[in-house]
Scaffold this active site. Structure first.
Site, mmCIF file in Angstrom:
data_model
loop_
_atom_site.group_PDB
_atom_site.id
_atom_site.type_symbol
_atom_site.label_atom_id
_atom_site.label_comp_id
_atom_site.label_asym_id
_atom_site.label_seq_id
_atom_site.Cartn_x
_atom_site.Cartn_y
_atom_site.Cartn_z
ATOM 1 N N GLY A 102 0.815 -1.208 0.000
ATOM 2 C CA GLY A 102 0.000 0.000 0.000
ATOM 3 C C GLY A 102 0.842 1.248 0.000
ATOM 4 O O GLY A 102 2.032 1.220 0.338
ATOM 5 N N GLY A 104 0.207 5.773 0.452
ATOM 6 C CA GLY A 104 -0.708 6.898 0.629
ATOM 7 C C GLY A 104 0.052 8.178 0.872
ATOM 8 O O GLY A 104 1.276 8.244 0.686
ATOM 9 N N GLY A 107 2.802 7.781 3.738
ATOM 10 C CA GLY A 107 3.970 6.927 3.525
ATOM 11 C C GLY A 107 3.569 5.655 2.811
ATOM 12 O O GLY A 107 2.641 5.658 2.005
ATOM 13 N N LYS A 124 3.653 -0.033 8.527
ATOM 14 C CA LYS A 124 3.326 1.293 8.003
ATOM 15 C C LYS A 124 4.474 2.234 8.311
ATOM 16 O O LYS A 124 4.787 2.479 9.478
ATOM 17 C CB LYS A 124 2.031 1.804 8.616
ATOM 18 C CG LYS A 124 1.554 3.131 8.028
ATOM 19 C CD LYS A 124 0.158 3.476 8.495
ATOM 20 C CE LYS A 124 -0.338 4.756 7.840
ATOM 21 N NZ LYS A 124 -1.717 5.089 8.258
ATOM 22 N N ASP A 217 -12.190 9.749 8.599
ATOM 23 C CA ASP A 217 -11.992 9.357 7.191
ATOM 24 C C ASP A 217 -12.588 7.968 6.936
ATOM 25 O O ASP A 217 -11.962 7.117 6.311
ATOM 26 C CB ASP A 217 -10.507 9.381 6.830
ATOM 27 C CG ASP A 217 -10.282 9.301 5.312
ATOM 28 O OD1 ASP A 217 -11.217 9.621 4.554
ATOM 29 O OD2 ASP A 217 -9.177 8.911 4.893
#
Length: 413
Positions: A102, A104, A107, A124, A217
């Protein structure tokens, strides 16, 4: 993009070699292939001189040199390169990095495997240089919030680190590989299945609000299935989450337009973080699961903005429960004080309603029930056409992460 090839004698199997920050390489394996041959390929294709090399299968299993002969055609192999620039020391010491899963605004997210326990985790990595002008305290708020939360439907944070040079924050989190709920919303999902997912989401957000935490979010992409065949979900990405009542210090819109509540888009009302904005997003998620599209999406951002401000949405299916319509009508209310709170949603009759079975009276010979059945099937077919026709709208909506609110309002008007 063309894939460089490295020619070996007695070509047998075509495989793909992948690592972070480099394009894929086409790897040709035969019964005599050694790690040294693959390192030569890497030197040519990626221009990297390696002293050592580790290979992994997609499931995280490490591939030894003797295992190369058993690698099947079409397999993707992930290479861990020594001294990879993207890996901080703590990751090198404890985890094998398999691949990037992933990326974003904050990071990247890496799939890692613990060297001792062999547990798969999501790493992450938040790079501080991408957060210019912000305090480190604000960047690390996600890890502070996740340390407080402990709920079966919220992603778990195992550990967190700050690298020695203070340039990166690394969060070790549980790995969820079932995909996001966006994939479920784009299929023919029954109202009962939508209710099952929604109940888990509502329970998790109620737990957050009990702890004075607002996600800020919520969207289908931020709700993950724990495994491919599992019905259990977990909410992820608390990167912009905050505490209820916290003052908004900057004129910025944080979140995704299709899920934003009217008060968030109003510069006069949005002075502090409010739980009501999560409630509105929960309503959008429930709607998306049931109808296969989002309630306020228009053909462009300006139309979406107007639909949100005016609470303009429709009910594209005919065979949905009255309780669901009632729930949505009490969520999609312009004024946040008149909107249901998350605890009201938990106790709403829609979650207590039992699914209704469609019964046909059987008679000898031809019966009027046949026409009823055909009519019922026609409604189902129409619903499926509506869902399919709206998939592009769901997938093409635009996301607003952090942008200047004044400029955004001018564009919408």
């Amino acid at each position: 993009m063309s894939i460089p090839k490295f020619t070996m004698s007695k070509q047998v199997r075509y495989c793909t070699l992948i690592t972070l920050n480099y394009h894929p390489l086409c790897l040709l394996l035969n019964q005599n292939t050694k790690f040294s041959d693959i390192m030569k390929l890497i030197k040519i294709g990626w221009r990297r001189n390696l002293k050592s090399l580790r290979l992994f299968k997609p499931d995280g299993t490490e591939v030894e040199e003797g295992d190369l002969i058993n690698i099947k055609r079409g397999t993707t192999l992930y290479a861990e390169l020594s001294n990879e620039d993207i890996k901080p020391n703590i990751i090198q010491q404890q985890y094998d990095i398999i691949k990037k899963i992933g990326e974003g605004g904050q990071g990247i997210v890496l799939l890692g495997k613990h060297k001792n326990t062999k547990e798969l985790v999501a790493l992450k990595v938040i790079t501080l240089k991408t957060w210019q002008g912000q305090e480190t305290k604000g960047i690390s708020q996600e890890q502070q919030i996740l340390n407080v939360l402990d709920h079966k439907n919220i992603v778990k944070l195992h550990q967190s680190y700050v690298t020695q040079n203070q340039r990166e924050i690394i969060m070790v989190m549980e790995y969820l590989n079932g995909g996001s709920l966006l994939n479920q919303a784009n299929s023919k999902l029954s109202e009962g299945d939508a209710k099952s997912y929604s109940k888990q989401i509502v329970d998790a957000i109620a737990y957050c609000h009990e702890n004075n935490i607002v996600h800020c979010d919520l969207k289908l992409e931020n709700i993950m299935l724990t495994a491919p065949n599992s019905k259990e979900i977990k909410i992820i990405d608390f990167g912009v989450s905050s505490y209820a009542g916290q003052q908004i210090l900057t004129d910025s819109v944080v979140g995704t337009l299709s899920y934003l509540a009217p008060e968030v888009l109003s510069s006069q009302q949005y002075k502090c973080i409010q739980p009501s904005q999560d409630v509105w997003a929960v309503g959008c998620i429930i709607y998306g699961l049931v109808f296969g599209r989002l309630p306020f999406d228009g053909s462009n951002p300006s139309e979406t903005y107007r639909n949100i401000i005016q609470c303009n949405y429709g009910i594209p299916k005919k065979n949905v429960s009255i309780e669901l319509k009632n729930l949505l009508s009490q969520i999609f209310v312009n004024h946040p004080k008149e909107r249901l709170n998350i605890f009201d949603i938990q106790n709403h009759s829609w979650f207590k309603e039992q699914p209704k079975l469609f019964k046909l009276p059987f008679r000898n010979g031809r019966s009027s029930s046949v026409s009823k059945l055909n009519s019922y099937r026609q409604y189902q077919d129409e619903d499926q056409i509506i869902v399919v026709s709206q998939r592009k709208i769901v997938c093409s909506r635009r996301s607003i992460t952090r942008c200047d609110k004044v400029l955004f309002f001018n564009k919408m008007k």
